[in-house]
Every structure is written in C-alpha cells, then in structure tokens.
Scaffold this motif. Structure first.
Motif, short mmCIF file in Angstrom:
data_model
loop_
_atom_site.label_atom_id
_atom_site.label_comp_id
_atom_site.label_asym_id
_atom_site.label_seq_id
_atom_site.Cartn_x
_atom_site.Cartn_y
_atom_site.Cartn_z
N ARG A 180 16.81 -43.77 -50.61
CA ARG A 180 16.86 -43.68 -52.08
C ARG A 180 16.69 -42.23 -52.51
O ARG A 180 15.75 -41.56 -52.09
N THR A 181 17.60 -41.79 -53.34
CA THR A 181 17.60 -40.39 -53.77
C THR A 181 17.44 -40.31 -55.28
O THR A 181 17.99 -41.12 -56.01
N SER B 124 25.08 -42.74 -55.97
CA SER B 124 23.98 -43.67 -55.71
C SER B 124 22.62 -43.11 -56.15
O SER B 124 21.62 -43.83 -56.13
N ALA B 125 22.57 -41.83 -56.53
CA ALA B 125 21.27 -41.23 -56.88
C ALA B 125 20.83 -41.63 -58.29
O ALA B 125 21.63 -41.68 -59.21
N ASP B 126 19.53 -41.88 -58.42
CA ASP B 126 18.94 -42.07 -59.75
C ASP B 126 18.63 -40.69 -60.34
O ASP B 126 18.62 -39.70 -59.62
N GLN C 155 20.60 -46.13 -64.38
CA GLN C 155 19.87 -45.38 -63.31
C GLN C 155 19.37 -44.01 -63.76
O GLN C 155 19.29 -43.08 -62.96
N TYR D 86 10.87 -42.78 -53.87
CA TYR D 86 12.16 -42.26 -53.41
C TYR D 86 11.99 -41.56 -52.06
O TYR D 86 10.90 -41.08 -51.74
N ASP D 87 13.06 -41.50 -51.27
CA ASP D 87 13.01 -40.86 -49.95
C ASP D 87 13.41 -39.39 -50.00
O ASP D 87 12.97 -38.58 -49.21
#
Ligand SMILES: Nc1nc2c(ncn2[C@@H]2O[C@H](COP(=O)(O)OP(=O)(O)O)[C@@H](O)[C@H]2O)c(=O)[nH]1
Ligand SMILES: [Mg+2]
Length: 237
Positions: free
Chosen positions: A2-3, A29-31, A56, A84-85
């Motif tokens: 998760r980014t 895909s990033a928030d 998002q 988040y990662d």
C-alpha cells in the motif's frame, strides 16, 4: 503493497486539482493525503471537491500555517498510523514530476530504505530557477553534506519515497525543524541508523503557478541547524 503520497499545500489553488489528477495517473493505486494549512485561497475546499470525484484522497486540515516541517510531521504520522508500506512526499506545485514516482518505488522495492529525487546527481537538474535560488540550493547542499559528513548530493529535496518501517524507526514526529531543514533532519537520522538512502536524478521545474513560500527565516533556520548538528557531531568525535 500500500502506497500513499503526502502532499503539503499552502495557497496551491491553481495547482491542486491538476496535481492530484497527475499523481493518480502516474500511480493509480496510491492513496493521497493532502496536508493543508488553512490556505486563504481555498485550496482545501477544492481538494475536497476533487477528492469526492477521484476517491482515495484524504484531507488533513490544519488550523493555520505552521510550516513545511510541521505539515510533514502530521502527514507522516497519519500515513504511519494508517499502515501504509511505502510513503512518498512531494510538492504540490509541479516542481516534482509525478511520472518519476514509479522509479522511486522500484528502488524501494529493490532494497533502498529511502529514495531521494535528486537535482544534484548526474542527470538531475533545476530548470527555470533564478540564479539566486540555484546557488542557494546548490551551495546549501554542499555545505550540508560536508558539515554533516553525509554522502548525499541533495539533502533538501522534498521529492522522496520511504519504506514505512524505516520512516517509523526514525520517528519523524520528534523532529523540530520548521522549514526544509526538516528534510535534512530525516536524511541525517536515516544515515545514522544505517539505512540505505538512494538518490535518483530528477528534473526540478520552477513552479509556473502560485508563489513560493520560501523565506529568509527558513533559510537561516536551515543554516543554523546544520551548523549546530555539525558542531555536535564534531564534539562527539
Ligand atoms: N501545509 C503546508 N504546506 C506548505 C507550507 N509551506 C510550503 N508548503 C507547501 O510545500 C511545498 C513546497 O513549498 P514551496 O513554496 O513550493 O517551496 P519552494 O519549492 O522551496 O519554493 C508546496 O506544495 C507548498 O504549498 C506550510 O507552511 N504548510
Ligand atoms: Mg516549490
């Protein structure tokens, strides 16, 4: 993985809608977390409208202008709390091209704890900056890396990606700098902890819309803090 992309804003109403869309295109895909300091120009209200359209996107509304360092402290704390990662930071004024984000994330996935989008490694550059800003930044960075013995060419670039565990380990919420010295403070902590900090070249474009919030006070803070940290290190050695 998760980014999240953390975006501090102050009076960026002319840029905010377009930059949010551009980031979404570059890393779908990033928030996003927008950290706004009650911009008088209505940046937050527009960010909210765009957030409702694109999804998002979270908005962190702060009561007043407390500086870039403090905005990042809040934004990073929120990003870490939400698990988040990978955490990306960048300016909202198009000086940082969102198209560079995938490469920065790739370097993180290949083992770097943090990646700096650097203006001062081969291939990196600044475009349209006044000679004064160019010189200030270039020599400021030379001074910083020399005094703090950091093998990093661009300690004050705000365009970065961090592995969340590395960022958590250096607890950004306990930093003190108000302005861009915050960025140096984080690099220093990462290097001292033995984390791998990579640099990837970026082309930094001066903003076309809105105005810079850089001030003499922020420059003085950076010089003072770097000198103070350097003396502290010297005495310890
Ligand atoms: N939330 C918040 N954002 C800020 C503050 N100061 C600057 N920014 C934002 O941080 C980014 C970099 O600031 P900018 O004025 O472009 O600095 P410059 O690129 O060094 O001239 C931009 O997205 C600004 O809107 C602040 O006090 N609070
Ligand atoms: Mg800028």
């Amino acid at each position: 993985m998760r980014t999240v992309v953390v975006l501090p804003t102050y009076n960026e109403v002319e840029n905010i809608a377009a930059i949010l869309a551009a980031i979404r295109t570059a890393v779908p895909s990033a928030d996003l977390i927008v950290v706004d300091d009650h911009s008088p120009d209505g940046t937050a209200a527009l960010a909210e409208t765009v957030a409702a359209e694109l999804g998002q996107i979270k908005l962190l509304r702060r009561p007043g202008k407390h500086g870039l360092g403090s905005a990042y402290r809040n934004g990073f704390t929120m990003a870490l709390d939400e698990g988040y990662d990978r955490i990306v930071s960048m300016d909202a004024d198009f000086s940082h091209d969102p198209a560079a984000i995938p490469e920065m994330l790739r370097l993180i996935d290949n083992g770097a704890a943090a990646v700096i989008g650097s203006r001062y490694v081969p291939g990196g550059m600044t475009v349209n900056w006044s000679p004064w800003r160019r010189m200030l930044s270039r020599w400021g960075n030379r001074y910083t890396s020399f005094v703090l013995r950091l093998d990093i060419s661009d300690c004050t670039s705000g365009f970065r990606a961090y592995r969340a565990d590395a960022l958590r380990a250096i607890s950004p919420s306990t930093t003190t700098a108000e302005g861009y010295a915050f960025l140096t403070e984080l690099v220093r902590r990462l290097v001292r902890r033995g984390f791998t900090v990579a640099e990837t070249p970026i082309v930094f474009l001066d903003r076309e819309r809105g105005t810079s919030k850089m001030s003499g006070r922020i420059i003085a803070e950076s010089m003072l803090l770097v000198t103070r940290w350097g003396i502290r290190d010297f005495v310890k050695r």
